[in-house]
Design a protein around this motif. Structure first.
Motif, PDB file in Angstrom:
ATOM      1  N   THR A 174       0.840  -1.192   0.000  1.00 31.36           N
ATOM      2  CA  THR A 174       0.000   0.000   0.000  1.00 31.36           C
ATOM      3  C   THR A 174       0.880   1.249   0.000  1.00 31.36           C
ATOM      4  N   ARG A 175       0.312   2.335  -0.446  1.00 26.87           N
ATOM      5  CA  ARG A 175       1.036   3.609  -0.438  1.00 26.87           C
ATOM      6  C   ARG A 175       1.406   4.003   0.987  1.00 26.87           C
ATOM      7  N   GLN A 176       0.500   3.732   1.939  1.00 29.23           N
ATOM      8  CA  GLN A 176       0.773   4.094   3.321  1.00 29.23           C
ATOM      9  C   GLN A 176       1.920   3.276   3.892  1.00 29.23           C
ATOM     10  N   GLN A 177       2.024   2.001   3.527  1.00 29.72           N
ATOM     11  CA  GLN A 177       3.148   1.183   3.985  1.00 29.72           C
ATOM     12  C   GLN A 177       4.476   1.777   3.521  1.00 29.72           C
ATOM     13  N   GLN A 179       5.074   4.935   2.488  1.00 27.76           N
ATOM     14  CA  GLN A 179       5.281   6.237   3.125  1.00 27.76           C
ATOM     15  C   GLN A 179       5.766   6.065   4.568  1.00 27.76           C
ATOM     16  N   SER A 190       6.437  13.290   4.653  1.00 29.34           N
ATOM     17  CA  SER A 190       5.947  12.595   3.473  1.00 29.34           C
ATOM     18  C   SER A 190       6.874  12.805   2.284  1.00 29.34           C
ATOM     19  N   CYS A 195       4.787   6.105  -9.669  1.00 30.47           N
ATOM     20  CA  CYS A 195       4.542   4.757 -10.178  1.00 30.47           C
ATOM     21  C   CYS A 195       4.302   4.797 -11.682  1.00 30.47           C
ATOM     22  N   SER A 228       1.372  12.170  -5.105  1.00 27.62           N
ATOM     23  CA  SER A 228       1.980  10.974  -5.663  1.00 27.62           C
ATOM     24  C   SER A 228       1.117  10.385  -6.777  1.00 27.62           C
ATOM     25  N   CYS A 230       1.144   7.067  -7.368  1.00 32.78           N
ATOM     26  CA  CYS A 230       0.907   5.663  -7.047  1.00 32.78           C
ATOM     27  C   CYS A 230      -0.512   5.469  -6.502  1.00 32.78           C
ATOM     28  N   PRO A 231      -1.133   4.315  -6.793  1.00 32.22           N
ATOM     29  CA  PRO A 231      -2.452   4.036  -6.217  1.00 32.22           C
ATOM     30  C   PRO A 231      -2.357   3.829  -4.716  1.00 32.22           C
ATOM     31  N   SER A 232      -3.487   3.815  -4.044  1.00 32.72           N
ATOM     32  CA  SER A 232      -3.479   3.659  -2.587  1.00 32.72           C
ATOM     33  C   SER A 232      -3.102   2.243  -2.165  1.00 32.72           C
ATOM     34  N   SER A 233      -3.295   1.270  -3.047  1.00 34.78           N
ATOM     35  CA  SER A 233      -2.950  -0.111  -2.723  1.00 34.78           C
ATOM     36  C   SER A 233      -2.578  -0.858  -4.001  1.00 34.78           C
TER      37      SER A 233
END
Length: 382
Positions: A174-177, A179, A190, A195, A228, A230-233
């Motif tokens: 995931t994007r959060q992972q 980040q 951040s 991507c 960004s 990149c997708p969220s997941s």
């Protein structure tokens, strides 16, 4: 290393982008480019750099708000970076650059020239007037030295690996992972994540600087400007050397895929250009574009599930990140197109330019999102 003049001594320098009044000494205060971005690539196809390291894209001054100046001093847009570094005795630096600062579409020398001319010349603290007993081109060595030093302080591969994020053909993140893994090493600040086809391929780290870039202190800051891509997941982090997305493959989305391919093009035609702001132009014979005059004719020839493009100057492809037609293109790379004839290169339909050329002025067409204006290129059959 040869003895050269020293840069300005900065005492009680303010942090860039944080001043509340005008600062006169721009040798100790980066302005207007007060946000400095250290940008990194992860190239898997073709592979650049070590398999366990990201590589350097550049060091970019941003105007604290997502805008930036570019190509600020044509007289200092030097074309001999390697010789400049050798002349200054920076052989270790040059060796690092030959390993860590490499191009995926042309010579590294041309890549370095581009990064210096476009971005380095816009950094105020690198102005020749900021040096005592200035020796011509010494600021170039300072720019590349600081960029490489900063890059080494940002070990993206190791930071991701320590969080369990490793290159894989099958795993997704995931994007959060991503980040969180990077932010944990820089005060949870951040970063920009880039991507392509859902695979991570670029990171931009943001800093403000206290003092000059030569000797000042870089302070991590949050992302400024664009978000960004990149997708969220479902983000892939492919191993270097893994086969990238096929130019003829389609991307699953919630609507019609922007990169779904249509029939293989053949015959004679024109290449129309349409910008995101609906400005129009066309590609001319060397691969550049303009907004007036006659469009060049191109020949599309089917080959291996795609097609090649050729103008009167020769085959078309991408050299040093720019669309080019002529003798520099030797292997006749494949293109594809969407069902409406929109050109695809490496599966992407968006190209970029540094603004819209006026009159008969010609503009370059690029494949990377570093440039201000996005555009598409559409085939028009004769």
């Amino acid at each position: 290393m040869n003895a050269i003049g020293s840069s300005a001594v900065c005492v009680d320098a303010q942090l860039s982008c944080h001043n509340t009044s005008a600062v006169e000494n721009l040798c100790c205060f980066n302005y207007p480019g007060g946000t400095l971005l250290q940008t990194q690539f992860w190239d898997t196809h073709p592979v650049t750099g070590p398999v366990d390291s990201w590589t350097i894209h550049g060091l970019w001054p941003d105007n604290c708000d997502g805008t930036y100046d570019a190509n600020c001093d044509d007289e200092r847009a030097y074309r001999n970076i390697t010789q400049i570094l050798k002349h200054s005795g920076a052989y270790d630096l040059l060796n690092d650059m030959q390993t860590l600062w490499v191009s995926d579409s042309g010579s590294s020398e041309t890549f370095w020239e581009h990064e210096w001319g476009k971005h380095g010349t816009c950094i105020s603290t690198l102005q020749p007037s900021c040096y005592t007993d200035y020796q011509p081109t010494q600021e170039v060595t300072d720019f590349f030295n600081r960029t490489v030093t900063l890059f080494k302080s940002l070990p993206s591969y190791e930071w991701l690996e320590s969080a369990g994020i490793v290159p894989s053909i099958t795993a997704t993140y995931t994007r959060q992972q991503i980040q969180s893994a990077l932010g944990a090493n820089r005060g949870d600040r951040s970063v920009y994540l880039g991507c392509r086809h859902g695979a991570l391929n670029e990171i931009w780290y943001f800093f403000n600087v206290q003092g000059s870039i030569q000797t000042g202190s870089f302070k991590p800051s949050d992302l400024v400007g664009t978000g960004s891509t990149c997708p969220s997941s479902g983000i892939k982090y492919l191993p270097k050397g893994a086969a990238g997305p096929s130019p003829t493959s389609t991307t699953t989305t919630t609507g019609p895929s922007p990169t779904s391919t249509g029939p293989v093009l053949s015959g004679r035609g024109f290449l129309d250009v349409i910008t995101s702001g609906n400005k129009r132009g066309c590609i001319i014979s060397r691969g550049r574009w303009y907004t007036s005059g006659s469009c060049a004719g191109f020949t599309a020839s089917p080959l291996s599930g795609g097609f090649t493009l050729k103008s009167s100057k020769g085959y078309c492809g991408v050299a040093d990140g720019a669309l080019t037609c002529g003798a520099r293109i030797r292997n006749a790379p494949l293109f594809n197109a969407t069902k409406d004839g929109t050109l695809l290169y490496n599966g992407a339909q968006t190209f970029y330019a540094d603004g819209v050329p006026r009159g008969r002025k010609q503009g370059m067409v690029y494949t990377d999102a570093e440039h201000d204006t996005s555009l598409t290129i559409r085939w028009q059959k004769r």
